[in-house]
Design a protein around this motif. Structure first.
Motif, PDB file in Angstrom:
ATOM      1  N   ILE A   9      -7.657  -7.873  -8.314  1.00  0.00           N
ATOM      2  CA  ILE A   9      -8.640  -6.787  -8.364  1.00  0.00           C
ATOM      3  C   ILE A   9     -10.034  -7.398  -8.334  1.00  0.00           C
ATOM      4  N   THR A  10     -10.867  -6.910  -7.412  1.00  0.00           N
ATOM      5  CA  THR A  10     -12.213  -7.452  -7.237  1.00  0.00           C
ATOM      6  C   THR A  10     -13.238  -6.328  -7.339  1.00  0.00           C
ATOM      7  N   HIS A  11     -14.307  -6.566  -8.098  1.00  0.00           N
ATOM      8  CA  HIS A  11     -15.375  -5.587  -8.238  1.00  0.00           C
ATOM      9  C   HIS A  11     -16.185  -5.535  -6.940  1.00  0.00           C
ATOM     10  N   ARG A  12     -16.372  -4.350  -6.402  1.00  0.00           N
ATOM     11  CA  ARG A  12     -17.070  -4.219  -5.119  1.00  0.00           C
ATOM     12  C   ARG A  12     -18.539  -4.618  -5.211  1.00  0.00           C
ATOM     13  N   ARG A  13     -19.195  -4.251  -6.316  1.00  0.00           N
ATOM     14  CA  ARG A  13     -20.640  -4.437  -6.395  1.00  0.00           C
ATOM     15  C   ARG A  13     -21.036  -5.913  -6.409  1.00  0.00           C
ATOM     16  N   LEU A  48      -5.767   2.143 -11.870  1.00  0.00           N
ATOM     17  CA  LEU A  48      -5.209   1.762 -10.571  1.00  0.00           C
ATOM     18  C   LEU A  48      -3.705   1.990 -10.542  1.00  0.00           C
ATOM     19  N   LEU A  49      -3.021   1.651 -11.620  1.00  0.00           N
ATOM     20  CA  LEU A  49      -1.577   1.842 -11.662  1.00  0.00           C
ATOM     21  C   LEU A  49      -1.216   3.321 -11.613  1.00  0.00           C
ATOM     22  N   TYR A  50      -2.096   4.155 -12.166  1.00  0.00           N
ATOM     23  CA  TYR A  50      -1.827   5.598 -12.158  1.00  0.00           C
ATOM     24  C   TYR A  50      -2.158   6.220 -10.812  1.00  0.00           C
ATOM     25  N   ARG A  51      -3.383   5.974 -10.361  1.00  0.00           N
ATOM     26  CA  ARG A  51      -3.814   6.627  -9.116  1.00  0.00           C
ATOM     27  C   ARG A  51      -4.956   5.805  -8.508  1.00  0.00           C
ATOM     28  N   GLU A  52      -4.740   5.295  -7.319  1.00  0.00           N
ATOM     29  CA  GLU A  52      -5.695   4.395  -6.667  1.00  0.00           C
ATOM     30  C   GLU A  52      -7.088   5.010  -6.529  1.00  0.00           C
ATOM     31  N   GLU A  53      -7.167   6.307  -6.245  1.00  0.00           N
ATOM     32  CA  GLU A  53      -8.474   6.914  -5.984  1.00  0.00           C
ATOM     33  C   GLU A  53      -9.379   6.937  -7.209  1.00  0.00           C
ATOM     34  N   LEU A  54      -8.836   6.715  -8.400  1.00  0.00           N
ATOM     35  CA  LEU A  54      -9.663   6.697  -9.605  1.00  0.00           C
ATOM     36  C   LEU A  54     -10.581   5.481  -9.655  1.00  0.00           C
ATOM     37  N   VAL A  55     -10.245   4.421  -8.886  1.00  0.00           N
ATOM     38  CA  VAL A  55     -11.031   3.179  -8.980  1.00  0.00           C
ATOM     39  C   VAL A  55     -11.577   2.718  -7.636  1.00  0.00           C
ATOM     40  N   GLN A  56     -11.226   3.416  -6.544  1.00  0.00           N
ATOM     41  CA  GLN A  56     -11.560   2.875  -5.228  1.00  0.00           C
ATOM     42  C   GLN A  56     -13.067   2.818  -4.959  1.00  0.00           C
ATOM     43  N   GLU A  60     -11.800  -3.093  -5.291  1.00  0.00           N
ATOM     44  CA  GLU A  60     -10.799  -3.160  -4.233  1.00  0.00           C
ATOM     45  C   GLU A  60      -9.681  -4.073  -4.718  1.00  0.00           C
ATOM     46  N   TYR A  61      -8.493  -3.913  -4.155  1.00  0.00           N
ATOM     47  CA  TYR A  61      -7.387  -4.716  -4.640  1.00  0.00           C
ATOM     48  C   TYR A  61      -6.477  -5.133  -3.498  1.00  0.00           C
ATOM     49  N   SER A  62      -5.711  -6.193  -3.772  1.00  0.00           N
ATOM     50  CA  SER A  62      -4.646  -6.620  -2.870  1.00  0.00           C
ATOM     51  C   SER A  62      -3.417  -6.885  -3.718  1.00  0.00           C
ATOM     52  N   GLY A  63      -2.253  -6.875  -3.081  1.00  0.00           N
ATOM     53  CA  GLY A  63      -1.013  -7.036  -3.827  1.00  0.00           C
ATOM     54  C   GLY A  63      -0.172  -5.786  -3.696  1.00  0.00           C
ATOM     55  N   VAL A  64       0.914  -5.752  -4.444  1.00  0.00           N
ATOM     56  CA  VAL A  64       1.879  -4.659  -4.313  1.00  0.00           C
ATOM     57  C   VAL A  64       2.111  -4.002  -5.666  1.00  0.00           C
ATOM     58  N   ILE A  65       2.054  -2.656  -5.688  1.00  0.00           N
ATOM     59  CA  ILE A  65       2.387  -1.872  -6.876  1.00  0.00           C
ATOM     60  C   ILE A  65       3.558  -0.973  -6.503  1.00  0.00           C
ATOM     61  N   LEU A  66       4.705  -1.233  -7.118  1.00  0.00           N
ATOM     62  CA  LEU A  66       5.918  -0.471  -6.815  1.00  0.00           C
ATOM     63  C   LEU A  66       6.263   0.416  -8.008  1.00  0.00           C
ATOM     64  N   LYS A  67       6.212   1.730  -7.794  1.00  0.00           N
ATOM     65  CA  LYS A  67       6.547   2.660  -8.876  1.00  0.00           C
ATOM     66  C   LYS A  67       8.011   3.092  -8.834  1.00  0.00           C
ATOM     67  N   ASN A  68       8.672   2.846  -7.719  1.00  0.00           N
ATOM     68  CA  ASN A  68      10.121   3.062  -7.624  1.00  0.00           C
ATOM     69  C   ASN A  68      10.545   4.451  -8.111  1.00  0.00           C
ATOM     70  N   GLY A  69       9.773   5.463  -7.708  1.00  0.00           N
ATOM     71  CA  GLY A  69      10.120   6.831  -8.072  1.00  0.00           C
ATOM     72  C   GLY A  69       9.737   7.227  -9.486  1.00  0.00           C
ATOM     73  N   GLU A  70       9.082   6.343 -10.225  1.00  0.00           N
ATOM     74  CA  GLU A  70       8.678   6.662 -11.595  1.00  0.00           C
ATOM     75  C   GLU A  70       7.583   7.743 -11.587  1.00  0.00           C
ATOM     76  N   ILE A  71       7.570   8.549 -12.640  1.00  0.00           N
ATOM     77  CA  ILE A  71       6.527   9.565 -12.817  1.00  0.00           C
ATOM     78  C   ILE A  71       5.626   9.105 -13.961  1.00  0.00           C
ATOM     79  N   PRO A  72       4.434   8.573 -13.650  1.00  0.00           N
ATOM     80  CA  PRO A  72       3.580   8.057 -14.726  1.00  0.00           C
ATOM     81  C   PRO A  72       2.788   9.166 -15.413  1.00  0.00           C
ATOM     82  N   GLY A  73       2.689   9.069 -16.711  1.00  0.00           N
ATOM     83  CA  GLY A  73       1.795   9.931 -17.477  1.00  0.00           C
ATOM     84  C   GLY A  73       0.613   9.110 -17.930  1.00  0.00           C
TER      85      GLY A  73
END
Length: 523
Positions: A9-13, A48-56, A60-73
Motif C-alpha cells: 500500500i502506497t500513499h498517493r500524495r 481496503l479489505l472491506y471496500r477498495e473505493e473507501l481508500v482509492q 494505491e495498492y498492489s497484490g491480491v485480496i481474496l475474500k472467497n465469498g466471505e461477507i465482511p462486516g
C-alpha cells in the motif's frame, strides 16, 4: 477465509509506502489485532479489505485480496459528518437487513447491546448520541447483517465498563473470525490470539510487519525481552570491537614505526616487516568485515510525545473548581441531579460512567465555568476532534495558528510555521504528513496534535474527554507517563481502565443521583 497475498500500500500524495509485501490469512477462530503507532495504515488496511473505493482517493495498492465469498462486516473508526446529521432511524434504515428483522428481533438485539429498544426509531441526529451509544448501535446493525468475518476499527472506543465486558465476551465467543484495531490494552490482553504489528522505521521510510500467533501479553513480553537481548549483544560486541581495534592500532603503529626506522644494512629485516605489515592489514580488514556483520541496535518505532513544562504547577491550596449543580440536562432530558465536585491544585480527577450518562455534557459544563477565568489557564481536549481541527487544515497550519494566538513572543506567521514544523518533526511527523489535511490524519495523529497544543500553551488545568481513545497501545504508556508528570490539575472523562487506575488520584462514577466515588481497583 480471507487471504492477503503480497499486498503493498502506497500513499498517493507523498509516495510513502505504508505496507510492503504483506501476506496473511484470517482463519476461523482468529481474533487478530492490528497494532502499531499512529498513522501506520491500520485503518487504511481495514478499509481496503472491506471496500477498495473507501481508500482509492489517497492510496494505491498492489497484490491480491481474496475474500472467497466471505461477507465482511465493517465498523469504521469515525462516522462522516453527513452520517452524524442523519436521524438515528434513517441511519438504521439505510441498512437493508434492518427491514428483514421483526420488531421482536430488533428489541432483543437492542437489549443485548445495552440500548433502548426505541433507539431504532429515534429521530435525534446520530451525532446527538454519546460516543458509546454510537458504537453499540453500529455493532447491533452489524449483527443484523450476519457477516462471515468482522473488520472492526476501534470497537472499544467510548464504551462503558459493562459494554466493554460485553464486547470482550462478543469477541471471545464470535462464531466468525475477527480482524480488529483497538487501543484498549486490557481488551487486547483478554481477547487477541493473533497480533499483526505494523511498523514504519528509518524515519518512516521503511515499512515492516510482524505476525505472531500468540496473546498480546506474550507478544509484548517476548518482543521486549528480544529487544533488550539485542541491545545487550550489540553493546557487548561494540565494546569487544573497540578493544580489538585498540590492540590492532598498537600493533599497526609498532610495525609501521619499525618499517620507517629500519636501515639499508638489514634488507632481510625489511622484507620480514613487509610480510608482517601485510598480515596486520589483513587482520584489520577481517575486523572491519566482522564489524559490518555485528548485531545492530534494534531499529524500532518508538512512541514519542513531548512532556509538559515542569514549571507548570498549581499550589495544593488553590481552588480550581467548586461545582454544585442541582440538575444536569441535555436538551429536555434530565441526566443527573445533585452533582457536587471540588477540585484543588494538582489533583487529577477521573470521571467514568455508563454510556449516555452525561459525562461529556458535564465536562462541557465545567469547561464553560472554567475557560473564562483569568487566574488559571484551561486547556480543553474534546472527544470530537472536529470541534477544534477543521478537515482541510494541516497539522503545520493548525499548530502555527496556536503558536500565533499565544502571542507575546513577537514572532511572525512564518516564524510560527517554522517552529510548528520543528515541534511536529520531534514527534516523528514526516514533512509530507505535516502538509496533509486533517481529514487524512489518523485519529491518533489528531489526538497527538491536540495534546501537543495543550503542552505548548502551558495550561495548568486540563479538561480531557477520552484522551487516550485513539493512541496506539504502544503509545499509551508514554501518554500516561506524560499526564502523570503534569503538575497542574486535570479532570478527565475516560473508560480507559489503565488510565483511570494509573493517572487519576480520584475516580467518580456519574450516576443519576450524582457523582459516586469509584474504586480504582474495580474498574
Amino acid at each position: 477465509m480471507l487471504q492477503i497475498q503480497h499486498l503493498t500500500i502506497t500513499h498517493r500524495r507523498d509516495l510513502r509506502v505504508l505496507l510492503q509485501d504483506f501476506s496473511f490469512a484470517l482463519r476461523p477462530g482468529d481474533r487478530a489485532a492490528l497494532i502499531g503507532e499512529e498513522g501506520n495504515g491500520k485503518s487504511t488496511l481495514l478499509r481496503l479489505l472491506y471496500r477498495e473505493e473507501l481508500v482509492q482517493e489517497y492510496v494505491e495498492y498492489s497484490g491480491v485480496i481474496l475474500k472467497n465469498g466471505e461477507i465482511p462486516g465493517y465498523l469504521p473508526q469515525e462516522l462522516t459528518e453527513e452520517e452524524k446529521r442523519l436521524p438515528v432511524s434513517a441511519f438504521c434504515a439505510a441498512v437493508p437487513a434492518f427491514y428483514d428483522a421483526s420488531p421482536r428481533e430488533l428489541a432483543a438485539l437492542a437489549a443485548q447491546r445495552g440500548l433502548d429498544p426505541a433507539v431504532w426509531y429515534d429521530d435525534r441526529p446520530l451525532g446527538g448520541l454519546s460516543g458509546g451509544e454510537k458504537i453499540r448501535l453500529q455493532l447491533a446493525l452489524l449483527d443484523l447483517q450476519r457477516p462471515t468475518l468482522l473488520l472492526l476499527d476501534e470497537p472499544s472506543n467510548d464504551l462503558d465498563a459493562d459494554a466493554l465486558a460485553a464486547l470482550e465476551d462478543y469477541l471471545l465467543d464470535s462464531p466468525v473470525p475477527v480482524l480488529y484495531v483497538s487501543h484498549d490494552e486490557t481488551l487486547l490482553s483478554r481477547t487477541a490470539n493473533v497480533l499483526i504489528h505494523l511498523e514504519l522505521v528509518r524515519r518512516k521510510t521503511e515499512p515492516r510487519y510482524t505476525v505472531a500467533r500468540q496473546s498480546y501479553d506474550a507478544y509484548t513480553a517476548q518482543r521486549q525481552a528480544s529487544l533488550e537481548h539485542q541491545v545487550q549483544m550489540a553493546e557487548q560486541e561494540e565494546r569487544d570491537h573497540r578493544k580489538q581495534m585498540e590492540k590492532y592500532q598498537q600493533i599497526y603503529q609498532r610495525v609501521d614505526h619499525e618499517q620507517r626506522v629500519i636501515t639499508r644494512a638489514n634488507p632481510g629485516g625489511g622484507r620480514l616487516l613487509k610480510k608482517k605489515m601485510k598480515a596486520v592489514l589483513s587482520q584489520g580488514r577481517r575486523l572491519e568485515r566482522e564489524y559490518e556483520q555485528r548485531t545492530r541496535l534494534p531499529d524500532v518505532e518508538e512512541a514519542v510525545l513531548a512532556g509538559f513544562d515542569p514549571s507548570v504547577t498549581l499550589p495544593p491550596g488553590k481552588a480550581v473548581l467548586e461545582l454544585d449543580l442541582p440538575v444536569l440536562s441535555a436538551g429536555d432530558r434530565e441526566l443527573a441531579r445533585n452533582i457536587r465536585l471540588r477540585v484543588m491544585g494538582g489533583e487529577k480527577i477521573g470521571l467514568t460512567g455508563a454510556n449516555g450518562a452525561g459525562k461529556t455534557t458535564l465536562l462541557r459544563h465545567i469547561a464553560r465555568m472554567l475557560l473564562p477565568r483569568r487566574d488559571i489557564r484551561v486547556g480543553y481536549m474534546p472527544q470530537d476532534y472536529t470541534e477544534w481541527v477543521e478537515a482541510d487544515c494541516t497539522p503545520a497550519e493548525y499548530l502555527a495558528a496556536c503558536l500565533q494566538q499565544q502571542g507575546g513572543s513577537g514572532e511572525s506567521a512564518h516564524q510560527c510555521l517554522t517552529r510548528a514544523r520543528t515541534f511536529l518533526g520531534s514527534l516523528k511527523y514526516t514533512p509530507e504528513e505535516m502538509e496533509h489535511p486533517a481529514s487524512e490524519l489518523s485519529g491518533g495523529q489528531k489526538a497527538k496534535l491536540l495534546l501537543l497544543r495543550l503542552i505548548l500553551e502551558k495550561d495548568d488545568v486540563l479538561l480531557l474527554d477520552e484522551p487516550t481513545r485513539n493512541f496506539s497501545p504502544l503509545s499509551q504508556p508514554v501518554v500516561r507517563r506524560v499526564l502523570q508528570d503534569f503538575g497542574g490539575s486535570m479532570i478527565a472523562v475516560s473508560h480507559d481502565r489503565r488510565f483511570l487506575s494509573e493517572v487519576c488520584d480520584t475516580v467518580y462514577r456519574l450516576m443519576p443521583e450524582g457523582l459516586v466515588p469509584a474504586e480504582k481497583d474495580l474498574l
